[in-house]
Structures are given as C-alpha cells and as structure tokens.
Scaffold this motif. Structure first.
Motif, PDB file in Angstrom:
ATOM      1  N   SER A 176       9.574   0.161   3.316  1.00  0.00           N
ATOM      2  CA  SER A 176       8.187   0.162   3.782  1.00  0.00           C
ATOM      3  C   SER A 176       8.171   0.004   5.293  1.00  0.00           C
ATOM      4  CB  SER A 176       7.425  -0.999   3.127  1.00  0.00           C
ATOM      5  OG  SER A 176       6.148  -1.138   3.684  1.00  0.00           O
TER       6      SER A 176
ATOM      7  N   HIS B 286       0.860  -1.185   0.000  1.00  0.00           N
ATOM      8  CA  HIS B 286       0.000   0.000   0.000  1.00  0.00           C
ATOM      9  C   HIS B 286       0.895   1.233   0.000  1.00  0.00           C
ATOM     10  CE1 HIS B 286      -3.172   2.815   0.880  1.00  0.00           C
ATOM     11  NE2 HIS B 286      -4.036   1.832   0.703  1.00  0.00           N
ATOM     12  N   THR B 287       0.563   2.215  -0.821  1.00  0.00           N
ATOM     13  CA  THR B 287       1.425   3.391  -0.951  1.00  0.00           C
ATOM     14  C   THR B 287       1.559   4.172   0.360  1.00  0.00           C
ATOM     15  OG1 THR B 287      -0.439   4.654  -1.841  1.00  0.00           O
ATOM     16  CG2 THR B 287       1.096   3.676  -3.425  1.00  0.00           C
ATOM     17  N   ARG B 288       0.580   4.105   1.221  1.00  0.00           N
ATOM     18  CA  ARG B 288       0.696   4.828   2.499  1.00  0.00           C
ATOM     19  C   ARG B 288       1.760   4.206   3.407  1.00  0.00           C
ATOM     20  NH1 ARG B 288      -4.830   2.615   3.992  1.00  0.00           N
ATOM     21  NH2 ARG B 288      -4.297   0.662   5.003  1.00  0.00           N
ATOM     22  N   ASP B 289       2.159   2.965   3.114  1.00  0.00           N
ATOM     23  CA  ASP B 289       3.169   2.283   3.913  1.00  0.00           C
ATOM     24  C   ASP B 289       4.581   2.454   3.351  1.00  0.00           C
ATOM     25  OD1 ASP B 289       1.156   1.272   5.600  1.00  0.00           O
ATOM     26  OD2 ASP B 289       0.801  -0.392   4.230  1.00  0.00           O
TER      27      ASP B 289
ATOM     28  N   SER C  76      -1.790   7.915  -8.754  1.00  0.00           N
ATOM     29  CA  SER C  76      -2.252   9.100  -8.046  1.00  0.00           C
ATOM     30  C   SER C  76      -3.043  10.014  -8.961  1.00  0.00           C
ATOM     31  CB  SER C  76      -1.067   9.861  -7.456  1.00  0.00           C
ATOM     32  OG  SER C  76      -0.437   9.106  -6.468  1.00  0.00           O
TER      33      SER C  76
ATOM     34  N   THR D  89       3.520   5.049  -9.126  1.00  0.00           N
ATOM     35  CA  THR D  89       2.776   5.721  -8.052  1.00  0.00           C
ATOM     36  C   THR D  89       2.167   7.021  -8.554  1.00  0.00           C
ATOM     37  OG1 THR D  89       4.719   6.890  -7.195  1.00  0.00           O
ATOM     38  CG2 THR D  89       4.225   4.740  -6.236  1.00  0.00           C
TER      39      THR D  89
END
Length: 89
Positions: free
Chosen positions: A58, A12-15, A83, A79
C-alpha cells in the motif's frame, strides 16, 4: 471501497499497489531483497500470529507492506466482489 486485510486493518482499495503471494515472491532474489529492504525500513506490518500467506503493498500513508494470513487469491476475490457490487448498485 475498503479491503479488510485481517485483524483490525482496513485499506482503501485506491491505496493498494498490489496483492502478492508470499511464497511465490520469496522464490526470486528480487522479491526477497524487496521484502528485506521493507523490513529494514520498518515498513512491514504483520497482521497474523500465523505464518503469512500473502502481502499487500500500500502507498498510504507511506509505502507499507501488510503481511496477511489470508491468501492472495482470497484478498483479490474480496476486491473483485466489492467492485462487482459497486458497479451493480
């Protein structure tokens, strides 16, 4: 949004803390020390049988270094593409 790193690994990109070029990172003493320490701690996951070109740091589930045969630029573009699509839709 998720980023496919290679093989069957998706993060997950938030990680994601960062996407780094492996060649550039290993030119510096600090970069080599960081990667050596991660290797010693068992925090490195190799996603390629080829020579890795980049790594993704990560923080999920713990600090993990994913070595990828994809370039840092290619992973970054993925990414950015996702986005932009998310912002449009």
């Amino acid at each position: 949004m998720y980023l496919h790193l290679g093989r069957d690994y998706i993060v997950h990109t938030r990680d994601i803390i960062g996407i780094f070029d492996l060649e550039t990172t290993t030119l510096t003493k600090r970069g080599r020390e960081f990667l050596d320490k991660a290797q010693t701690q068992g925090a490195v996951v190799s996603l390629s049988e080829d020579i890795p070109r980049s790594f993704v740091l990560s923080d999920w589930p713990t600090d993990t270094v994913f070595l990828s045969s994809l370039s840092a630029a290619a992973l970054t573009r993925r990414t950015e593409t996702f986005s932009a699509e998310s912002a449009e839709g």
